[in-house]
Design a protein around this motif. Structure first.
Motif, PDB file in Angstrom:
ATOM      1  N   THR A  24      -2.946   6.624  -2.409  1.00 57.73           N
ATOM      2  CA  THR A  24      -3.236   7.198  -1.095  1.00 57.73           C
ATOM      3  C   THR A  24      -4.364   8.207  -1.213  1.00 57.73           C
ATOM      4  O   THR A  24      -4.736   8.612  -2.301  1.00 57.73           O
ATOM      5  CB  THR A  24      -1.998   7.896  -0.492  1.00 57.73           C
ATOM      6  N   ALA A  25      -4.886   8.613  -0.065  1.00 60.66           N
ATOM      7  CA  ALA A  25      -6.006   9.551  -0.035  1.00 60.66           C
ATOM      8  C   ALA A  25      -5.596  10.807   0.714  1.00 60.66           C
ATOM      9  O   ALA A  25      -6.311  11.295   1.567  1.00 60.66           O
ATOM     10  CB  ALA A  25      -7.213   8.894   0.629  1.00 60.66           C
ATOM     11  N   ASP A  26      -4.404  11.332   0.398  1.00 60.19           N
ATOM     12  CA  ASP A  26      -3.903  12.502   1.128  1.00 60.19           C
ATOM     13  C   ASP A  26      -3.719  13.723   0.231  1.00 60.19           C
ATOM     14  O   ASP A  26      -2.921  14.599   0.521  1.00 60.19           O
ATOM     15  CB  ASP A  26      -2.595  12.166   1.845  1.00 60.19           C
ATOM     16  N   GLU A  27      -4.503  13.803  -0.841  1.00 58.82           N
ATOM     17  CA  GLU A  27      -4.365  14.951  -1.738  1.00 58.82           C
ATOM     18  C   GLU A  27      -4.683  16.236  -0.989  1.00 58.82           C
ATOM     19  O   GLU A  27      -5.596  16.289  -0.174  1.00 58.82           O
ATOM     20  CB  GLU A  27      -5.261  14.798  -2.978  1.00 58.82           C
ATOM     21  N   LEU A  37       0.105  14.869  -3.653  1.00 61.87           N
ATOM     22  CA  LEU A  37      -0.474  13.539  -3.466  1.00 61.87           C
ATOM     23  C   LEU A  37       0.684  12.569  -3.305  1.00 61.87           C
ATOM     24  O   LEU A  37       1.579  12.505  -4.159  1.00 61.87           O
ATOM     25  CB  LEU A  37      -1.337  13.143  -4.668  1.00 61.87           C
ATOM     26  N   THR A  38       0.703  11.823  -2.201  1.00 63.71           N
ATOM     27  CA  THR A  38       1.836  10.933  -1.931  1.00 63.71           C
ATOM     28  C   THR A  38       1.994   9.853  -2.997  1.00 63.71           C
ATOM     29  O   THR A  38       3.075   9.664  -3.536  1.00 63.71           O
ATOM     30  CB  THR A  38       1.693  10.280  -0.544  1.00 63.71           C
ATOM     31  N   ASP A  39       0.933   9.121  -3.292  1.00 63.56           N
ATOM     32  CA  ASP A  39       1.008   8.038  -4.268  1.00 63.56           C
ATOM     33  C   ASP A  39      -0.196   8.072  -5.192  1.00 63.56           C
ATOM     34  O   ASP A  39      -1.333   7.958  -4.733  1.00 63.56           O
ATOM     35  CB  ASP A  39       1.075   6.669  -3.577  1.00 63.56           C
ATOM     36  N   ALA A  40       0.042   8.200  -6.481  1.00 62.43           N
ATOM     37  CA  ALA A  40      -1.043   8.245  -7.459  1.00 62.43           C
ATOM     38  C   ALA A  40      -1.701   6.884  -7.628  1.00 62.43           C
ATOM     39  O   ALA A  40      -2.856   6.801  -7.995  1.00 62.43           O
ATOM     40  CB  ALA A  40      -0.525   8.745  -8.802  1.00 62.43           C
ATOM     41  N   GLY A  41      -0.979   5.802  -7.350  1.00 62.11           N
ATOM     42  CA  GLY A  41      -1.551   4.467  -7.461  1.00 62.11           C
ATOM     43  C   GLY A  41      -1.205   3.783  -8.763  1.00 62.11           C
ATOM     44  O   GLY A  41      -0.534   4.314  -9.626  1.00 62.11           O
ATOM     45  N   MET A  42      -1.712   2.574  -8.874  1.00 57.42           N
ATOM     46  CA  MET A  42      -1.386   1.673  -9.970  1.00 57.42           C
ATOM     47  C   MET A  42      -2.343   1.830 -11.144  1.00 57.42           C
ATOM     48  O   MET A  42      -3.537   2.027 -10.954  1.00 57.42           O
ATOM     49  CB  MET A  42      -1.483   0.240  -9.442  1.00 57.42           C
ATOM     50  N   CYS A  43      -1.812   1.733 -12.332  1.00 59.39           N
ATOM     51  CA  CYS A  43      -2.623   1.541 -13.530  1.00 59.39           C
ATOM     52  C   CYS A  43      -2.307   0.138 -14.021  1.00 59.39           C
ATOM     53  O   CYS A  43      -1.159  -0.177 -14.315  1.00 59.39           O
ATOM     54  CB  CYS A  43      -2.272   2.563 -14.604  1.00 59.39           C
TER      55      CYS A  43
END
Length: 107
Positions: A24-27, A37-43
Motif C-alpha cells: 500500500t501507499a499509506d505510509e 504502513l498498512t501493507d509492506a507488500g510481497m517479496c
C-alpha cells in the motif's frame, strides 16, 4: 490494521502490516510518533500471478481443470519499509516504502 496503529501510537516506533501480494501507499507518522504502513507488500517473483507462473493459472481459469502452480522465477520484487527513529525518544522521524525489482543475477 489502522486500529492497531492508533492503539499503539506513541507506545511503539512503528506498526508495519504485511500482505503477501500488494504494497500500500499509506505510509505516515501518526500523531504520537509511530510510523505506520498498512501493507509492506510481497517479496518474491515479480512476473506472474501471486508469485506463481502465469500460464498454468490462466489454463485453470479457462478449463476449470486442476493444475500445479509452479513458483515463478526471476525477476523478483523486494518490498518493505525503512523507518528512521529518534534513539532518544523512540519516535519515528521518517518512513519510506521500498519496492525494488531485482533481475536474475545469473543473466
Amino acid at each position: 490494521k489502522i486500529s492497531t496503529g492508533y492503539n499503539l501510537d506513541g507506545l511503539v516506533s512503528a506498526v508495519i502490516g504485511t500482505h503477501t501480494h500488494v504494497q500500500t501507499a499509506d505510509e505516515t507518522i501518526l500523531e504520537h510518533g509511530t510510523a505506520y504502513l498498512t501493507d509492506a507488500g510481497m517479496c518474491g517473483p515479480a512476473v506472474g500471478v501471486l508469485g506463481r507462473e502465469r500460464e498454468p493459472i490462466i489454463q485453470r481459469f479457462r478449463t476449470s481443470m486442476p493444475a500445479k502452480f509452479p513458483v515463478a522465477n526471476w525477476p523478483v520484487r523486494l518490498c518493505g519499509a525503512v523507518v528512521q527513529v529518534d534513539e532518544a525518544t523512540g519516535r519515528a522521524l521518517n518512513i519510506a516504502r521500498i519496492s525494488k525489482i531485482v533481475e536474475n543475477p545469473a543473466s
